[in-house]
Design an enzyme around this catalytic site. Structure first.
Site, PDB file in Angstrom:
ATOM      1  N   GLU A 143      -1.745   7.178  10.673  1.00 39.31           N
ATOM      2  CA  GLU A 143      -1.918   7.576   9.276  1.00 39.31           C
ATOM      3  C   GLU A 143      -2.595   6.474   8.463  1.00 39.31           C
ATOM      4  O   GLU A 143      -2.335   5.295   8.650  1.00 39.31           O
ATOM      5  CB  GLU A 143      -0.554   7.913   8.669  1.00 39.31           C
ATOM      6  CG  GLU A 143      -0.010   9.197   9.264  1.00 39.31           C
ATOM      7  CD  GLU A 143       1.318   9.614   8.673  1.00 39.31           C
ATOM      8  OE1 GLU A 143       1.526  10.826   8.514  1.00 39.31           O
ATOM      9  OE2 GLU A 143       2.152   8.752   8.370  1.00 39.31           O
TER      10      GLU A 143
ATOM     11  N   CYS B 236      -5.010   1.810   2.614  1.00 37.58           N
ATOM     12  CA  CYS B 236      -3.892   1.209   3.345  1.00 37.58           C
ATOM     13  C   CYS B 236      -4.055   1.561   4.822  1.00 37.58           C
ATOM     14  O   CYS B 236      -3.993   2.725   5.203  1.00 37.58           O
ATOM     15  CB  CYS B 236      -2.596   1.766   2.761  1.00 37.58           C
ATOM     16  SG  CYS B 236      -1.144   1.117   3.562  1.00 37.58           S
TER      17      CYS B 236
ATOM     18  N   CYS C 124       6.062   0.531  15.572  1.00 37.46           N
ATOM     19  CA  CYS C 124       6.258  -0.900  15.303  1.00 37.46           C
ATOM     20  C   CYS C 124       7.342  -1.405  16.244  1.00 37.46           C
ATOM     21  O   CYS C 124       8.296  -0.681  16.530  1.00 37.46           O
ATOM     22  CB  CYS C 124       6.686  -1.096  13.842  1.00 37.46           C
ATOM     23  SG  CYS C 124       6.676  -2.827  13.316  1.00 37.46           S
TER      24      CYS C 124
ATOM     25  N   CYS D 247      12.865  -3.014  10.780  1.00 34.41           N
ATOM     26  CA  CYS D 247      13.367  -3.276   9.432  1.00 34.41           C
ATOM     27  C   CYS D 247      14.184  -2.055   9.000  1.00 34.41           C
ATOM     28  O   CYS D 247      13.719  -0.915   9.148  1.00 34.41           O
ATOM     29  CB  CYS D 247      12.217  -3.551   8.470  1.00 34.41           C
ATOM     30  SG  CYS D 247      11.205  -4.941   9.031  1.00 34.41           S
TER      31      CYS D 247
ATOM     32  N   CYS E 231      12.742   0.793   6.647  1.00 33.51           N
ATOM     33  CA  CYS E 231      11.365   1.262   6.872  1.00 33.51           C
ATOM     34  C   CYS E 231      11.322   2.415   7.863  1.00 33.51           C
ATOM     35  O   CYS E 231      11.898   2.332   8.952  1.00 33.51           O
ATOM     36  CB  CYS E 231      10.516   0.091   7.377  1.00 33.51           C
ATOM     37  SG  CYS E 231       8.855   0.589   7.851  1.00 33.51           S
TER      38      CYS E 231
ATOM     39  N   CYS F 224       4.763   3.538   0.587  1.00 36.40           N
ATOM     40  CA  CYS F 224       5.122   2.411   1.458  1.00 36.40           C
ATOM     41  C   CYS F 224       6.299   2.751   2.337  1.00 36.40           C
ATOM     42  O   CYS F 224       7.324   3.213   1.856  1.00 36.40           O
ATOM     43  CB  CYS F 224       5.627   1.234   0.621  1.00 36.40           C
ATOM     44  SG  CYS F 224       4.398   0.427  -0.307  1.00 36.40           S
TER      45      CYS F 224
HETATM   46  N1  SAH Z   1       4.538  -4.568   8.995  1.00 38.04           N
HETATM   47  C1  SAH Z   1       3.969  -5.155   7.854  1.00 38.04           C
HETATM   48  C2  SAH Z   1       3.017  -4.248   7.107  1.00 38.04           C
HETATM   49  C3  SAH Z   1       3.417  -2.810   6.878  1.00 38.04           C
HETATM   50  S1  SAH Z   1       4.720  -2.390   5.770  1.00 38.04           S
HETATM   51  C4  SAH Z   1       5.020  -5.671   6.928  1.00 38.04           C
HETATM   52  O1  SAH Z   1       6.182  -5.349   7.135  1.00 38.04           O
HETATM   53  O2  SAH Z   1       4.675  -6.421   6.025  1.00 38.04           O
HETATM   54  C5  SAH Z   1       4.054  -2.502   4.116  1.00 38.04           C
HETATM   55  C6  SAH Z   1       5.130  -2.823   3.059  1.00 38.04           C
HETATM   56  O3  SAH Z   1       5.975  -1.687   2.755  1.00 38.04           O
HETATM   57  C7  SAH Z   1       6.075  -3.920   3.526  1.00 38.04           C
HETATM   58  O4  SAH Z   1       6.332  -4.837   2.502  1.00 38.04           O
HETATM   59  C8  SAH Z   1       7.317  -3.135   3.845  1.00 38.04           C
HETATM   60  O5  SAH Z   1       8.425  -3.960   3.869  1.00 38.04           O
HETATM   61  C9  SAH Z   1       7.328  -2.103   2.758  1.00 38.04           C
HETATM   62  N2  SAH Z   1       8.213  -0.957   3.043  1.00 38.04           N
HETATM   63  C10 SAH Z   1       8.629  -0.502   4.240  1.00 38.04           C
HETATM   64  N3  SAH Z   1       9.448   0.564   4.090  1.00 38.04           N
HETATM   65  C11 SAH Z   1       9.545   0.806   2.767  1.00 38.04           C
HETATM   66  C12 SAH Z   1      10.225   1.801   1.994  1.00 38.04           C
HETATM   67  N4  SAH Z   1      10.930   2.766   2.571  1.00 38.04           N
HETATM   68  N5  SAH Z   1      10.094   1.750   0.656  1.00 38.04           N
HETATM   69  C13 SAH Z   1       9.330   0.795   0.070  1.00 38.04           C
HETATM   70  N6  SAH Z   1       8.666  -0.156   0.750  1.00 38.04           N
HETATM   71  C14 SAH Z   1       8.766  -0.167   2.088  1.00 38.04           C
HETATM   72 FE1  SF4 Z   2       7.366  -2.821  11.069  1.00 32.90          FE
HETATM   73 FE2  SF4 Z   2       8.136  -1.453   8.911  1.00 32.90          FE
HETATM   74 FE3  SF4 Z   2       9.184  -3.872   9.384  1.00 32.90          FE
HETATM   75 FE4  SF4 Z   2       6.604  -3.656   8.611  1.00 32.90          FE
HETATM   76  S1  SF4 Z   2       8.400  -3.090   7.410  1.00 32.90           S
HETATM   77  S2  SF4 Z   2       7.435  -4.908  10.293  1.00 32.90           S
HETATM   78  S3  SF4 Z   2       6.027  -1.708   9.643  1.00 32.90           S
HETATM   79  S4  SF4 Z   2       9.446  -2.024  10.687  1.00 32.90           S
END
Ligand code: SAH
Ligand code: SF4
Length: 407
Positions: A121, A134, A141, A145, A148, A379
């Site tokens: 995506e 984006c 991944c 986290c 996420c 995000c």
């Molecule tokens: N893996 C990388 C880049 C992708 S995530 C990283 O973690 O930085 C892009 C951003 O969206 C990151 O700051 C991540 O922590 C945030 N993010 C992930 N899940 C989210 C959610 N459910 N709501 C808001 N931000 C989120």
């Molecule tokens: Fe992976 Fe989501 Fe953590 Fe970014 S925020 S490192 S995409 S699990």
């Protein structure tokens, strides 16, 4: 509600091209590799340099998706290239436009070699005076986290440089961002007024776990003879893969964003588990040493607002303290819910109070307006095919989004 795309703009290029199997992709090759490919196709040594420049121009400045468009290349060479190589775009499986103008594409890349086709995506966010794309770096991944959505999808594989760049090319095709076919050859194409003015590596995946491909793709995106995106308009976001942070500055030279989300190791271990490997002190040391930092080139610290988890005013004060001495911007991200997520977004008043503490300490702390929630494009909501949302989940999500106070 998502609406479908208006295709009446003649500059918008057609969506679907079927990938040809078994051919070497030219997109994503650097100039030396393109030269090799041309030699393979029988181009004589004396002509290689000139042909590489021509190809570069067609692929990245004019956005050609077919060899037949390359008017100044002989028919015979075009045919030889088409036999061996492909410059096809991935298939656009789905294109959604949010009520706020955000667009999301689901792209399918054909299998290259043994693997299965993969889906990815990519999200476009138009704003006043700029448009940000984006881009995803991996399918799924390896990290988990806890807030996420992508983190719940296991890693399927790294994307290649071709697949990372193709996301930008498709977006520019669909937004009418490449020059028209009748723009005189060699004409300088203005960078002002472009729909995609910025790119962020903030889609699916951890870009610093796919360093080589991300580097290759971003250097091509920034190349002044082609896509010409300024490195200051390219931001790479990492959850904190410390060993590759200095390399990002030295070898790619783009802007850095750090997914911080907590100011104490104990909490960050839970939210961003890579913290167990690279704790906050190591991460912030790497940030302090990031090449080229100045007040005009700051690191962005992303901080997702989770109700009752990391949104206390003590956390805000801790954040200011932690970032002392680092040229920084703080980006507060209202948590975007997804089916099965165990968190809630902080109340809007709390986000404002939190921002206030940060502002008073002299930091700008823009609150990122959630975009494209209705099409699951915000995000952390990206999670491609390979695991699609069931209807029941979608309905649950819609209910969550509608009942949400943060917008
Ligand atoms: N893996 C990388 C880049 C992708 S995530 C990283 O973690 O930085 C892009 C951003 O969206 C990151 O700051 C991540 O922590 C945030 N993010 C992930 N899940 C989210 C959610 N459910 N709501 C808001 N931000 C989120
Ligand atoms: Fe992976 Fe989501 Fe953590 Fe970014 S925020 S490192 S995409 S699990």
């Amino acid at each position: 509600m998502p609406i479908s795309l208006d295709l009446s703009d003649p500059r918008t290029r057609p969506a679907v091209t079927k990938p040809k199997a078994g051919k070497t992709p030219l997109i994503g090759l650097d100039r030396a590799e393109l030269g090799e490919a041309l030699r393979e196709a029988g181009v004589g040594e004396k002509q290689v340099r000139m042909r590489v420049s021509q190809l570069w121009h067609w692929l990245y400045l004019r956005g050609a998706g077919d060899f037949s468009q390359m008017r100044n290349v002989s028919k015979e060479l075009r045919a030889r290239m088409a036999e061996r190589f492909t410059i096809d775009r991935p298939q656009i499986v789905e294109e959604q436009v949010s009520s706020d103008g955000t667009r999301k594409w689901l792209l399918r890349f054909p299998s290259r070699g043994a693997g299965k086709p993969v889906e990815v995506e990519t999200v476009y966010i138009p704003e006043e005076g700029r448009g940000t794309l984006c881009i995803s770096s991996q399918v799924g991944c390896t990290l988990t986290c806890s807030f996420c959505h992508t983190g719940t999808q296991r890693l399927v594989r790294n994307l290649t440089a071709e697949e990372i760049l193709a996301q930008l090319l498709v977006a520019r095709d669909r937004l009418g961002d490449f020059p028209d076919a009748d723009t005189p050859q060699g004409a300088i194409v203005p960078t002002a007024g472009r729909k995609v003015s910025n790119i962020v590596m903030m889609g699916m995946g951890e870009p610093l776990y796919n360093f080589d491909h991300v580097k290759k793709a971003l250097l091509i995106a920034a190349d002044g003879d082609g896509l010409s995106l300024s490195k200051r308009r390219i931001t790479l976001s990492t959850s904190g893969v410390v060993p590759n942070i200095a390399r990002t500055g030295e070898e790619i030279g783009v802007m850095l964003a750090i997914s911080l989300h907590a100011v104490r190791d104990e909490l960050r271990n839970e939210l961003v588990p890579i913290n167990k490997q690279y704790p906050l002190s190591d991460l912030l040391d790497a940030c302090r040493a990031y090449p080229g930092l100045s007040n005009a080139r700051r690191i962005t610290f992303e901080y997702v607002m989770l109700k009752g988890v990391n949104d206390g005013l003590d956390d805000a004060r801790g954040l200011v303290k932690l970032l002392q001495g680092i040229p920084a911007k703080i980006n507060l991200i209202p948590f975007n819910p997804w089916p099965g997520s165990r968190y809630e977004c902080s109340d809007w008043e709390q986000i404002e109070r939190f921002a206030e503490v940060i502002n008073r300490s002299g930091y700008a702390s823009p609150i990122r307006t959630p975009r494209g929630r209705d099409i699951l494009a915000a995000c952390g909501q990206l999670k491609s095919e390979s695991e699609r949302l069931k209807l029941r989940e979608r309905l649950a999500l819609e209910a969550m989004v509608t009942g949400h106070g943060a917008e």
